[in-house]
Scaffold this motif. Structure first.
Motif, mmCIF file in Angstrom:
data_model
loop_
_atom_site.group_PDB
_atom_site.id
_atom_site.type_symbol
_atom_site.label_atom_id
_atom_site.label_comp_id
_atom_site.label_asym_id
_atom_site.label_seq_id
_atom_site.Cartn_x
_atom_site.Cartn_y
_atom_site.Cartn_z
ATOM 1 N N ALA A 372 0.831 -1.204 0.000
ATOM 2 C CA ALA A 372 0.000 0.000 0.000
ATOM 3 C C ALA A 372 0.866 1.254 0.000
ATOM 4 O O ALA A 372 0.535 2.246 -0.658
ATOM 5 N N GLN A 373 1.998 1.209 0.724
ATOM 6 C CA GLN A 373 2.901 2.354 0.745
ATOM 7 C C GLN A 373 3.482 2.607 -0.643
ATOM 8 O O GLN A 373 3.613 3.755 -1.072
ATOM 9 N N ARG A 374 3.812 1.543 -1.345
ATOM 10 C CA ARG A 374 4.329 1.713 -2.711
ATOM 11 C C ARG A 374 3.295 2.383 -3.598
ATOM 12 O O ARG A 374 3.641 3.232 -4.433
ATOM 13 N N GLU A 375 2.028 2.005 -3.439
ATOM 14 C CA GLU A 375 0.969 2.627 -4.235
ATOM 15 C C GLU A 375 0.812 4.104 -3.865
ATOM 16 O O GLU A 375 0.589 4.949 -4.731
ATOM 17 N N ARG A 376 0.923 4.411 -2.568
ATOM 18 C CA ARG A 376 0.778 5.802 -2.132
ATOM 19 C C ARG A 376 1.907 6.682 -2.664
ATOM 20 O O ARG A 376 1.717 7.876 -2.882
ATOM 21 N N ASP A 377 3.079 6.084 -2.850
ATOM 22 C CA ASP A 377 4.234 6.856 -3.307
ATOM 23 C C ASP A 377 4.247 7.088 -4.820
ATOM 24 O O ASP A 377 5.028 7.899 -5.315
ATOM 25 N N LYS A 378 3.401 6.384 -5.554
ATOM 26 C CA LYS A 378 3.370 6.545 -7.006
ATOM 27 C C LYS A 378 2.814 7.917 -7.390
ATOM 28 O O LYS A 378 2.005 8.487 -6.678
ATOM 29 N N PRO A 379 3.216 8.435 -8.554
ATOM 30 C CA PRO A 379 2.556 9.649 -9.063
ATOM 31 C C PRO A 379 1.066 9.378 -9.267
ATOM 32 O O PRO A 379 0.691 8.356 -9.850
ATOM 33 N N VAL A 380 0.228 10.265 -8.796
ATOM 34 C CA VAL A 380 -1.205 9.992 -8.825
ATOM 35 C C VAL A 380 -1.725 9.896 -10.253
ATOM 36 O O VAL A 380 -2.697 9.184 -10.529
ATOM 37 N N ARG A 381 -1.099 10.606 -11.183
ATOM 38 C CA ARG A 381 -1.591 10.557 -12.561
ATOM 39 C C ARG A 381 -1.480 9.137 -13.117
ATOM 40 O O ARG A 381 -2.324 8.707 -13.901
ATOM 41 N N ARG A 382 -0.440 8.401 -12.698
ATOM 42 C CA ARG A 382 -0.293 7.011 -13.154
ATOM 43 C C ARG A 382 -1.313 6.103 -12.474
ATOM 44 O O ARG A 382 -1.964 5.283 -13.127
ATOM 45 N N PHE A 383 -1.435 6.243 -11.160
ATOM 46 C CA PHE A 383 -2.372 5.404 -10.411
ATOM 47 C C PHE A 383 -3.796 5.639 -10.907
ATOM 48 O O PHE A 383 -4.538 4.683 -11.195
#
Length: 518
Positions: A372-383
């Motif tokens: 979940a931390q890895r997902e939170r650290d991603k650029p939001v435009r990609r997620f």
């Protein structure tokens, strides 16, 4: 706390509850000042509200003696949370002074003597403040109980709230104390400052629900930063709308509160992979509970306004509309009272505080390697692009035969389109898709057109149900059955036109380049 920073949580409470909060504070071990103190704060700005538009507040507050405390604050947190900038200086006189701004950013907004001459008092906030200081679990928390008004030269509005300010320590202690208070006293969380209340009073917007939301996202944001920004924007609007709902009970306040809840549910669903909240399932269940609670009131509002009242106006010679409307208005009022009781319940306070606490803590890093931390650290435009594309393609696939679907299946498509619209709206200009505006407008059109079909079906069923109830020998005026029957027979269902519009909107959605099959 860091210099020039303020971490503050507000609870709006009934006036008679302030003494009870004081008892909770003393039971927790808080030290109490000897007596309440009168505070009078004057807020300054230019005639065109230059400071407000730039996101700043300037006030002078009497310090209990011959001088004043000049305070500059940011209206909102830079990262969307509870922390705001604050710069205070003790001054003499009744006008703001440019020579004591120190490191305040206001010097960049009012950078010439002529700018300061344009400042004028716009409104005042006058309260009786009762103060407690709690030292616990390594934290220091100041609790201020305020009872007073915000006023300008034309009108005023009551303020009754508890302010919890974290002077030192971790935010967890602040939320723990707030939970103790809300468990004992009816409370609604508020994310709106006294200054913002004053500006709304000037604009005549104190009874106007928040409709348009400015999510203010940036392409460089991480997923955690974006979720935080969207979440706090939705919560601020929800708390303001609920306050109007509790105070005035207007249909618009009910509707817009429910829209905010739907937006929050969409947010939690879209970003579920990035939110490893241990109580996530309970939060989702409570958000559904709140949506259904507001839905009970909203359903009656819509039925009365869009079905019964037009039918009564179109059929003045039909007996029974008057007693039927009286019955439905009484039922609506009863449902509203039940909803208000629940909005002031520990369950609602617990949900509000849980959401605020989780959003506030999103920027804290979890254990290394946490998915979940890895997902939170991603650029939001990609997620966001990945999640929206997957969900939108699934909707396109499942809605390929709208004109052949039974009503129940079409209704499910409508619900998915509405949820996806709430998911997508904050990301215009962020995900980088061509014709992204077509995504939002197409989803809106599918939602509205399929909604027309569902509303006709639901309203007709409701009218027939009320007709049956009115025919019951113990119901009173049986003429209401005739009125309900007339209402059920009224209107027309233009299925072909609604379906054609929904199909056309779906085709527009399918032409968005990012959603085409690879």
């Amino acid at each position: 706390m860091a210099a020039n920073r303020e971490v503050e949580l507000k609870l709006a409470v009934p006036r008679g509850a302030l003494k009870d909060i004081g008892k909770v504070a003393q039971a927790a071990g808080a030290m109490h000042d000897t007596s309440p103190q009168p505070l009078r704060s004057v807020y300054f700005d230019t005639r065109k509200h230059r400071l407000h538009k730039r996101g700043y507040v300037l006030r002078l507050r009497n310090n209990g003696g011959s001088g004043n405390i000049q305070t500059v604050k940011t209206l909102k947190s830079a990262d969307g949370g509870l922390t705001r900038g604050e710069w205070e200086t003790e001054v003499q006189g009744k006008k703001p002074r440019a020579d004591v701004l120190g490191n305040s950013p206001l010097a960049q907004v009012l950078d010439a003597p002529a700018d300061w001459r344009k400042l004028r008092p716009l409104f005042t906030v006058e309260v009786e403040r009762d103060t407690y200081l709690l030292h616990r679990d390594g934290a220091t928390i100041e609790l201020a109980l305020d009872d007073g008004v915000v006023r300008n030269e034309h009108e005023e509005q009551s303020i009754v709230e508890a302010e919890l300010e974290l002077k030192a320590g971790e935010p967890g202690a602040l939320f723990a104390f707030a939970r103790e208070i809300s468990a004992a006293v009816p409370a609604l969380v508020s994310l709106t400052s006294k200054a913002e209340r004053g500006y709304r009073l000037l604009a005549g917007e104190t009874s106007r629900p928040t409709v348009s939301l400015d999510f203010a996202l940036d392409r460089k944001m991480t997923t955690a930063e974006a979720v935080r920004a969207i979440g706090f924007t939705c919560l601020a609007a929800l708390f303001d709308n609920m306050a109007i709902l509790v105070r005035e009970g207007t249909p618009d306040a009910v509707h817009q509160s429910r829209v905010c809840v739907r937006r929050l549910r969409a947010l939690v669903s879209l970003f579920k992979p990035a939110l490893d909240w241990p109580d996530g399932r309970a939060i989702r269940a409570d958000l559904k509970w709140l949506c259904d609670l507001l839905g009970d009131v909203r359903e009656l509002d819509v039925f009365i306004k869009s079905v019964l009242e037009p039918s009564a106006a179109a059929n003045p010679d039909v007996p029974g509309f008057k007693p039927l409307l009286a019955t439905l208005h009484a039922r609506r009022d009863h449902t509203y009272d039940l909803a208000v009781d629940e909005l002031r319940s520990p369950r609602m306070s617990g949900l509000s505080l849980a959401l605020v606490a989780h959003l506030e803590g999103l920027l804290a890093h979890g254990p290394p390697g946490n998915s979940a931390q890895r997902e939170r650290d991603k650029p939001v435009r990609r997620f966001a692009a990945k999640e929206l594309r997957r969900r939108l393609r699934s909707l396109l696939k499942d809605s390929a035969a709208l004109d052949q679907m039974p009503p129940e299946q079409r209704h499910k498509i409508r619900i998915r389109a509405k949820k996806l619209r709430y998911m997508a709206e904050p990301f215009q200009g962020i995900v980088g898709w061509k014709r992204f505006s077509d995504v939002v407008s197409s989803l809106h059109e599918i939602q509205d057109t399929l909604g027309e079909l569902n509303d006709y079906k639901v309203n007709r069923e409701m009218a027939l149900d009320y007709a049956k109830q009115a025919l019951d020998p113990g119901s009173g005026d049986s003429s209401a059955a005739l009125a309900a029957g007339v209402a059920a027979a009224g209107g027309s269902e233009d299925t072909a036109s609604a379906l054609n519009n929904a199909i056309a909107a779906r085709r527009r959605l399918a032409r968005v380049p990012a959603l085409r099959p690879r």
